[in-house]
Design a protein around this motif. Structure first.
Motif, short mmCIF file in Angstrom:
data_model
loop_
_atom_site.label_atom_id
_atom_site.label_comp_id
_atom_site.label_asym_id
_atom_site.label_seq_id
_atom_site.Cartn_x
_atom_site.Cartn_y
_atom_site.Cartn_z
N GLY A 1 31.24 42.21 36.25
CA GLY A 1 31.79 43.47 36.71
C GLY A 1 30.76 44.58 36.74
O GLY A 1 30.70 45.37 37.69
N ALA B 1 38.26 44.71 36.36
CA ALA B 1 37.98 43.28 36.25
C ALA B 1 37.15 42.98 35.00
O ALA B 1 37.30 41.92 34.39
N TRP C 1 39.91 43.25 32.03
CA TRP C 1 41.15 42.48 32.03
C TRP C 1 41.07 41.14 31.28
O TRP C 1 42.04 40.77 30.59
N LEU D 1 35.96 36.41 38.72
CA LEU D 1 37.34 36.64 38.28
C LEU D 1 38.30 35.67 38.97
O LEU D 1 39.24 35.16 38.35
N GLY E 1 45.77 39.65 37.10
CA GLY E 1 44.37 39.31 37.33
C GLY E 1 44.03 39.19 38.80
O GLY E 1 43.03 39.73 39.27
N HIS F 1 41.79 41.46 41.42
CA HIS F 1 40.88 40.80 42.37
C HIS F 1 41.15 41.29 43.80
O HIS F 1 40.20 41.49 44.58
#
Length: 452
Positions: A418, A324, A327, A263, A350, A354
């Motif tokens: 994820g 994550a 998104w 990510l 984002g 994270h």
């Protein structure tokens, strides 16, 4: 259960607080400076290296070759993890952290002096790859030690907060690097920046590393390592021991790092390329988005680390990993119109997601390993995961975008990461504070008086 370092060491609260503050500052400052070097390279790989070191009529080919050198910095990390992780468990945290800081600083400074392809031909990208390799080796040995430096001076019950010092380093370094590049691109013409301006950001590392060394050389080693040394419980073959006695913790720690790395690469590296080539945004507009989002991370990461101390660490981490996975779909939908404001907001969200993985991550990873193998185990987990996460991600994003023609494939790539991270968290264990307490329960023997 003990409440403060003084009950562990039968020492002075004032001394412990002062040591903890110095360790936190050294972990934060040193990691920030090293990640400044690493982040400058990452941004340059997207902005200037394709033209200067990998000239090609096809922009995509240039970008892929440039990101290949970016990946070298991740592929070389396991070497640093093995070499310096082993040394960290054998000779101490502090000594190793001084070496890694110098290694990264020298490599980055030399990149700033490197002639381009037009001057020395194929030797230019060859030397660039070698220097990038050295950077990666240094970072591979840095992370585990920086995390232990701050966390092992504090109480285990607040390990999420103290260990987050090293986690603040990447966004802080990214903030400094992006800020420097933003100023240079704003003050210079395109030709000036490509000719010599980009070198300034690399050459600045000399002053920054000197400052980091000054802080680290003033430190003592951690109470945990001192206790292990006093009890003569340091491992003789730590790498072998990790693979033979703590393999499940290693697998758990590796898998837990995949989603954060991937990510982060999407938000900070691939976004620069995607924004400038697909959305027709300027370099300054894209860098602004990363700059603003990195600023938020400076506060969100320690908050997330502290939150994981109060609630179950794996739960906090797991919720963020699930977010994550989801998104990127919304990210690409919201930025499709090319709005700079939308890009800033989406990168902020984002990197915020994270942060809630990255804040608890350091504490979670080191808690998977016994104290005597922490430097080796955490360094191996960090660096091996980096190869499969951060190293491949920019290349994978660029390739998936090219072959699929849309953002859906890159988004699916993050979603898979994820899911793997959540599985890794389920394989892991909750913290066992008794391990540290048992080591630190015995007072440190008073030093013998010096002969008169």
């Amino acid at each position: 259960m003990n409440d403060s370092p003084t009950t562990f060491r039968a020492g002075d609260l004032e001394v412990d607080r002062r040591s903890l503050a110095k360790a936190y500052a050294a972990s934060l400052a040193g990691t920030s400076l090293e990640w400044y070097d690493f982040a400058v390279y990452s941004a340059a790989a997207a902005l200037v290296f394709p033209q200067l070191f990998f000239p090609n009529n096809d922009p995509l080919t240039g970008a892929l070759l440039s990101f290949s050198t970016y990946a070298v910095g991740y592929v070389s990390r396991p070497i640093g993890g093995i070499v310096f992780g082993r040394l960290g468990d054998k000779i101490g945290r502090k000594k190793v952290l001084v070496i890694t800081l110098v290694l990264i600083g020298v490599a980055t400074f030399l990149i700033g002096l490197l002639p381009t392809y037009t001057s020395i031909g194929v030797a230019a990208p060859t030397i660039l790859v070698l220097l990038r390799f050295a950077q990666g080796v240094g970072v591979g040995g840095e992370w585990g030690g920086a995390v232990l430096l701050s966390s092992e001076f504090g109480t285990p019950e607040k390990r999420g907060l103290w260990a987050s010092a090293a986690q603040i380093g990447p966004p802080a370094g990214n903030l400094m690097a992006t800020g420097m590049l933003f100023l240079l691109t704003a003050m210079l013409t395109e030709d000036q920046f490509l000719s010599w301006g980009w070198r300034v950001a690399f050459l600045m590392s000399a002053a920054l590393v000197a400052f980091g060394l000054w802080i680290r050389l003033k430190l003592e080693d951690t109470p945990i390592f001192k206790a292990l040394s006093e009890k003569e419980d340091r491992p003789t073959a730590p790498v072998k021991e990790v693979f033979t006695t703590e393999l499940r913790p290693l697998i758990s720690a590796i898998m837990s790092r995949l989603a954060p790395d991937i990510l982060y690469a999407l938000m900070t590296v691939f976004t620069i390329t995607y924004g400038t080539t697909q959305l027709d945004l300027s370099k300054g507009q894209v860098l602004t988005a990363v700059l603003v989002a990195s600023g938020f991370q400076l506060f969100l990461i320690p908050f997330a680390g502290a939150l994981s101390d109060r609630y179950n660490r794996r739960l906090v981490y797991g919720i963020a990993a699930a977010l994550a996975s989801l998104w990127p779909v919304l990210f690409f939908l919201f930025i499709e119109n090319g709005s700079p404001a939308a890009l800033i907001a989406c990168v902020v969200v984002g990197l915020g997601i994270h942060s809630f993985m990255y804040g608890p991550q350091a504490a979670f990873v080191i808690e998977q390993f016994s104290p005597r193998l922490r430097y080796t185990g955490s360094s191996l987990a960090y660096t091996i995961a980096g190869v499969f996460g951060g190293a491949l991600a920019p290349l994978a994003f660029t390739w998936l975008l090219d072959v699929s023609g849309g953002w859906q494939a890159p988004a699916a790539y993050v979603a898979v990461a994820g899911v793997l991270t959540i599985i890794g968290l389920l394989l892991g264990r909750n913290p066992d504070f008794a391990e540290d307490e048992a080591l630190l329960a015995e007072p440190t023997p008073a030093p013998s008086p010096a002969p008169v």
